[in-house]
Design a protein around this motif. Structure first.
Motif, PDB file in Angstrom:
ATOM      1  N   SER A   1       0.819  -1.197   0.000  1.00  0.00           N
ATOM      2  CA  SER A   1       0.000   0.000   0.000  1.00  0.00           C
ATOM      3  C   SER A   1       0.857   1.253   0.000  1.00  0.00           C
ATOM      4  O   SER A   1       1.884   1.315   0.679  1.00  0.00           O
ATOM      5  CB  SER A   1      -0.919   0.015   1.239  1.00  0.00           C
ATOM      6  OG  SER A   1      -1.633   1.242   1.324  1.00  0.00           O
ATOM      7  N   GLN A   2       0.421   2.223  -0.737  1.00  0.00           N
ATOM      8  CA  GLN A   2       1.019   3.557  -0.682  1.00  0.00           C
ATOM      9  C   GLN A   2       0.836   4.114   0.724  1.00  0.00           C
ATOM     10  O   GLN A   2      -0.199   3.929   1.361  1.00  0.00           O
ATOM     11  CB  GLN A   2       0.320   4.463  -1.690  1.00  0.00           C
ATOM     12  CG  GLN A   2       0.743   5.918  -1.643  1.00  0.00           C
ATOM     13  CD  GLN A   2      -0.182   6.798  -2.458  1.00  0.00           C
ATOM     14  OE1 GLN A   2      -1.193   6.335  -2.985  1.00  0.00           O
ATOM     15  NE2 GLN A   2       0.152   8.067  -2.561  1.00  0.00           N
ATOM     16  N   ARG A   3       1.862   4.763   1.254  1.00  0.00           N
ATOM     17  CA  ARG A   3       1.734   5.456   2.538  1.00  0.00           C
ATOM     18  C   ARG A   3       1.589   6.946   2.291  1.00  0.00           C
ATOM     19  O   ARG A   3       2.180   7.493   1.355  1.00  0.00           O
ATOM     20  CB  ARG A   3       2.962   5.185   3.422  1.00  0.00           C
ATOM     21  CG  ARG A   3       3.064   3.743   3.890  1.00  0.00           C
ATOM     22  CD  ARG A   3       4.137   3.595   4.965  1.00  0.00           C
ATOM     23  NE  ARG A   3       5.426   4.046   4.496  1.00  0.00           N
ATOM     24  CZ  ARG A   3       6.394   4.518   5.286  1.00  0.00           C
ATOM     25  NH1 ARG A   3       6.204   4.606   6.592  1.00  0.00           N
ATOM     26  NH2 ARG A   3       7.557   4.892   4.783  1.00  0.00           N
ATOM     27  N   VAL A   4       0.786   7.580   3.128  1.00  0.00           N
ATOM     28  CA  VAL A   4       0.487   8.999   2.930  1.00  0.00           C
ATOM     29  C   VAL A   4       0.582   9.749   4.246  1.00  0.00           C
ATOM     30  O   VAL A   4       0.512   9.165   5.332  1.00  0.00           O
ATOM     31  CB  VAL A   4      -0.932   9.183   2.339  1.00  0.00           C
ATOM     32  CG1 VAL A   4      -1.018   8.583   0.950  1.00  0.00           C
ATOM     33  CG2 VAL A   4      -1.990   8.578   3.257  1.00  0.00           C
TER      34      VAL A   4
ATOM     35  N   PRO B   1      -0.606   3.773   5.977  1.00  0.00           N
ATOM     36  CA  PRO B   1      -0.969   3.166   4.692  1.00  0.00           C
ATOM     37  C   PRO B   1      -2.333   3.687   4.241  1.00  0.00           C
ATOM     38  O   PRO B   1      -3.263   3.789   5.052  1.00  0.00           O
ATOM     39  CB  PRO B   1      -1.027   1.669   5.012  1.00  0.00           C
ATOM     40  CG  PRO B   1      -0.200   1.500   6.245  1.00  0.00           C
ATOM     41  CD  PRO B   1      -0.394   2.756   7.027  1.00  0.00           C
ATOM     42  N   ILE B   2      -2.447   4.000   2.984  1.00  0.00           N
ATOM     43  CA  ILE B   2      -3.686   4.587   2.473  1.00  0.00           C
ATOM     44  C   ILE B   2      -4.877   3.662   2.695  1.00  0.00           C
ATOM     45  O   ILE B   2      -6.001   4.109   2.951  1.00  0.00           O
ATOM     46  CB  ILE B   2      -3.543   4.948   0.974  1.00  0.00           C
ATOM     47  CG1 ILE B   2      -4.752   5.768   0.484  1.00  0.00           C
ATOM     48  CG2 ILE B   2      -3.383   3.705   0.119  1.00  0.00           C
ATOM     49  CD1 ILE B   2      -4.824   7.134   1.050  1.00  0.00           C
ATOM     50  N   GLY B   3      -4.630   2.352   2.641  1.00  0.00           N
ATOM     51  CA  GLY B   3      -5.726   1.401   2.822  1.00  0.00           C
ATOM     52  C   GLY B   3      -6.358   1.461   4.191  1.00  0.00           C
ATOM     53  O   GLY B   3      -7.517   1.076   4.367  1.00  0.00           O
ATOM     54  N   MET B   4      -5.613   1.930   5.192  1.00  0.00           N
ATOM     55  CA  MET B   4      -6.112   1.975   6.546  1.00  0.00           C
ATOM     56  C   MET B   4      -6.853   3.266   6.865  1.00  0.00           C
ATOM     57  O   MET B   4      -7.576   3.340   7.864  1.00  0.00           O
ATOM     58  CB  MET B   4      -4.963   1.777   7.548  1.00  0.00           C
ATOM     59  CG  MET B   4      -4.332   0.401   7.495  1.00  0.00           C
ATOM     60  SD  MET B   4      -3.075   0.180   8.772  1.00  0.00           S
ATOM     61  CE  MET B   4      -4.099   0.315  10.243  1.00  0.00           C
ATOM     62  N   VAL B   5      -6.675   4.286   6.043  1.00  0.00           N
ATOM     63  CA  VAL B   5      -7.284   5.590   6.355  1.00  0.00           C
ATOM     64  C   VAL B   5      -8.123   6.148   5.212  1.00  0.00           C
ATOM     65  O   VAL B   5      -8.635   7.265   5.312  1.00  0.00           O
ATOM     66  CB  VAL B   5      -6.193   6.617   6.741  1.00  0.00           C
ATOM     67  CG1 VAL B   5      -5.513   6.217   8.043  1.00  0.00           C
ATOM     68  CG2 VAL B   5      -5.167   6.775   5.620  1.00  0.00           C
ATOM     69  N   LYS B   6      -8.286   5.381   4.149  1.00  0.00           N
ATOM     70  CA  LYS B   6      -8.984   5.921   2.973  1.00  0.00           C
ATOM     71  C   LYS B   6     -10.425   6.324   3.300  1.00  0.00           C
ATOM     72  O   LYS B   6     -10.935   7.321   2.780  1.00  0.00           O
ATOM     73  CB  LYS B   6      -8.947   4.914   1.830  1.00  0.00           C
ATOM     74  CG  LYS B   6      -9.611   3.578   2.143  1.00  0.00           C
ATOM     75  CD  LYS B   6      -9.415   2.586   1.008  1.00  0.00           C
ATOM     76  CE  LYS B   6     -10.063   1.252   1.355  1.00  0.00           C
ATOM     77  NZ  LYS B   6      -9.825   0.239   0.309  1.00  0.00           N
ATOM     78  N   ASP B   7     -11.095   5.555   4.181  1.00  0.00           N
ATOM     79  CA  ASP B   7     -12.485   5.881   4.518  1.00  0.00           C
ATOM     80  C   ASP B   7     -12.563   7.196   5.298  1.00  0.00           C
ATOM     81  O   ASP B   7     -13.473   8.009   5.076  1.00  0.00           O
ATOM     82  CB  ASP B   7     -13.111   4.749   5.334  1.00  0.00           C
ATOM     83  CG  ASP B   7     -13.320   3.487   4.501  1.00  0.00           C
ATOM     84  OD1 ASP B   7     -13.329   3.601   3.261  1.00  0.00           O
ATOM     85  OD2 ASP B   7     -13.456   2.401   5.092  1.00  0.00           O
ATOM     86  N   LYS B   8     -11.617   7.395   6.219  1.00  0.00           N
ATOM     87  CA  LYS B   8     -11.608   8.635   7.005  1.00  0.00           C
ATOM     88  C   LYS B   8     -11.260   9.840   6.130  1.00  0.00           C
ATOM     89  O   LYS B   8     -11.742  10.951   6.368  1.00  0.00           O
ATOM     90  CB  LYS B   8     -10.627   8.509   8.173  1.00  0.00           C
ATOM     91  CG  LYS B   8     -11.089   7.539   9.268  1.00  0.00           C
ATOM     92  CD  LYS B   8     -10.097   7.513  10.416  1.00  0.00           C
ATOM     93  CE  LYS B   8     -10.548   6.558  11.516  1.00  0.00           C
ATOM     94  NZ  LYS B   8     -11.764   7.053  12.199  1.00  0.00           N
ATOM     95  N   ILE B   9     -10.408   9.627   5.128  1.00  0.00           N
ATOM     96  CA  ILE B   9     -10.092  10.719   4.199  1.00  0.00           C
ATOM     97  C   ILE B   9     -11.311  11.034   3.338  1.00  0.00           C
ATOM     98  O   ILE B   9     -11.666  12.195   3.112  1.00  0.00           O
ATOM     99  CB  ILE B   9      -8.878  10.358   3.315  1.00  0.00           C
ATOM    100  CG1 ILE B   9      -7.613  10.210   4.179  1.00  0.00           C
ATOM    101  CG2 ILE B   9      -8.665  11.409   2.239  1.00  0.00           C
ATOM    102  CD1 ILE B   9      -6.398   9.740   3.416  1.00  0.00           C
ATOM    103  N   ALA B  10     -11.983   9.965   2.863  1.00  0.00           N
ATOM    104  CA  ALA B  10     -13.160  10.159   2.018  1.00  0.00           C
ATOM    105  C   ALA B  10     -14.281  10.867   2.772  1.00  0.00           C
ATOM    106  O   ALA B  10     -15.029  11.674   2.189  1.00  0.00           O
ATOM    107  CB  ALA B  10     -13.650   8.804   1.499  1.00  0.00           C
ATOM    108  N   SER B  11     -14.388  10.597   4.076  1.00  0.00           N
ATOM    109  CA  SER B  11     -15.452  11.223   4.879  1.00  0.00           C
ATOM    110  C   SER B  11     -15.102  12.636   5.307  1.00  0.00           C
ATOM    111  O   SER B  11     -15.965  13.374   5.798  1.00  0.00           O
ATOM    112  CB  SER B  11     -15.734  10.379   6.121  1.00  0.00           C
ATOM    113  OG  SER B  11     -14.637  10.436   7.026  1.00  0.00           O
TER     114      SER B  11
END
Length: 305
Positions: free
Chosen positions: A164-167, A243-253
């Protein structure tokens, strides 16, 4: 004693059938081989086990007593082989798993619970923080290992299940207080929530490798717990790398904001590490399959829309 199981197996068959000829036919070997094996067994034991004539084969008193022990031993071996066969067919027994420090925080509901529900005959032991243990020496069936690069050659099997990409992420409050950082210099001027990550000690704490160079960030809090890092970010204590996979939902919200999006970080990679691809017990194969499915699910998709 240096027991020859083949000799014992042949002796048992001769005694049961009371015939060298029939034993040879049943075992699909030459009659001379049967005779030689029994003779060698008797010579090694120093005891006459069978009385043979041209018409009959009978057990001696010593042979009858020895046969009893041999049949018990052969029965135990057959049970052992059946047990191993069952273990390969049906998941059962105790499974020991070593995971990185951060991993057990979120694997309980997503991996452990469904795995144990699907396999009621398996007991599971998960040891967190055993990143650098010796898989064989320390008696683990499988290890989950995190890294920021491909592993070197090893005698063990390394199976990549997640990349996963990290951000860089921050809360809305952090952005309101410090602005949206876009450069390393700006990141270094803001408080950072650091975590222990990967196998490389130099990428723990306040060190981060980005854009082909090491950078020192201003770590306000360092903790080896993913949940604690996320809580600190939510509280506006600083930004973090995840990792983007772990926080993508929080970013989207909108709960988290991705900052410094033009800065490329090394990817987060997770491997399953185990001794061999051959002869895996069913309990291990079932766990590997579940971990692979988890990794595939985490990576689909792995970008914020």
């Amino acid at each position: 004693m240096n027991n020859d199981l083949n000799q014992i197996r042949i002796f048992c068959k001769v005694a049961q059938l009371q015939s060298f000829t029939q034993a040879a036919q049943a075992l699909d070997i030459e009659k001379s081989t049967v005779s030689n094996k029994v003779s060698h067994l008797e010579a090694r034991l120093g005891v006459k086990l069978l009385q043979r004539t041209t018409r009959s084969v009978k057990l001696t008193e010593e042979g009858a007593q020895y046969l009893h022990f041999c049949e018990q031993a052969m029965s135990q071996l057959a049970q052992g082989e059946a047990f191993l066969s069952d273990m390969r067919q049906q998941a059962s027994g105790h499974l020991r798993v070593a995971v990185p420090q951060n991993f057990a925080d979120f694997m309980a509901s997503t991996i452990v619970v469904p795995f144990l529900q699907a396999h009621p005959e398996v007991t599971l032991e998960v040891q967190q923080g055993a990143q650098n243990m010796d898989l064989i020496k320390d008696g683990f069936d499988v290890a989950v290992r995190a890294s920021f690069s491909d592993v070197e050659d090893s005698s063990l099997v390394y199976r990549k299940i997640y990349q996963s990409q990290r951000v860089f992420i921050a809360s809305q409050q952090h952005v309101a207080d410090y602005g949206v950082a876009s450069t390393i210099a700006q990141l270094r001027s803001q408080p950072y929530i650091a975590s222990f990550a990967g196998a490389r000690s130099d990428e723990s704490f306040n060190q981060v490798y980005a854009q082909d160079k090491w950078h020192t960030l201003n770590a306000r809090l360092t903790v080896n717990s993913t949940a604690a890092v996320l809580s600190a970010v939510e509280a506006g204590l600083g930004f973090a790398i995840m990792p983007i996979g772990m926080v993508k939902d929080k970013i989207a919200s909108g709960e988290f904001v991705q900052i410094a999006s033009d800065i490329t970080l090394t990817d987060s990679v997770i491997y399953l590490v185990y001794p061999s691809r051959v002869g895996q017990p069913a309990k291990l194969k079932a766990f590997l399959d579940m971990m692979v499915s988890w990794g595939e699910g985490m990576m689909q998709p792995n970008k914020v829309k």
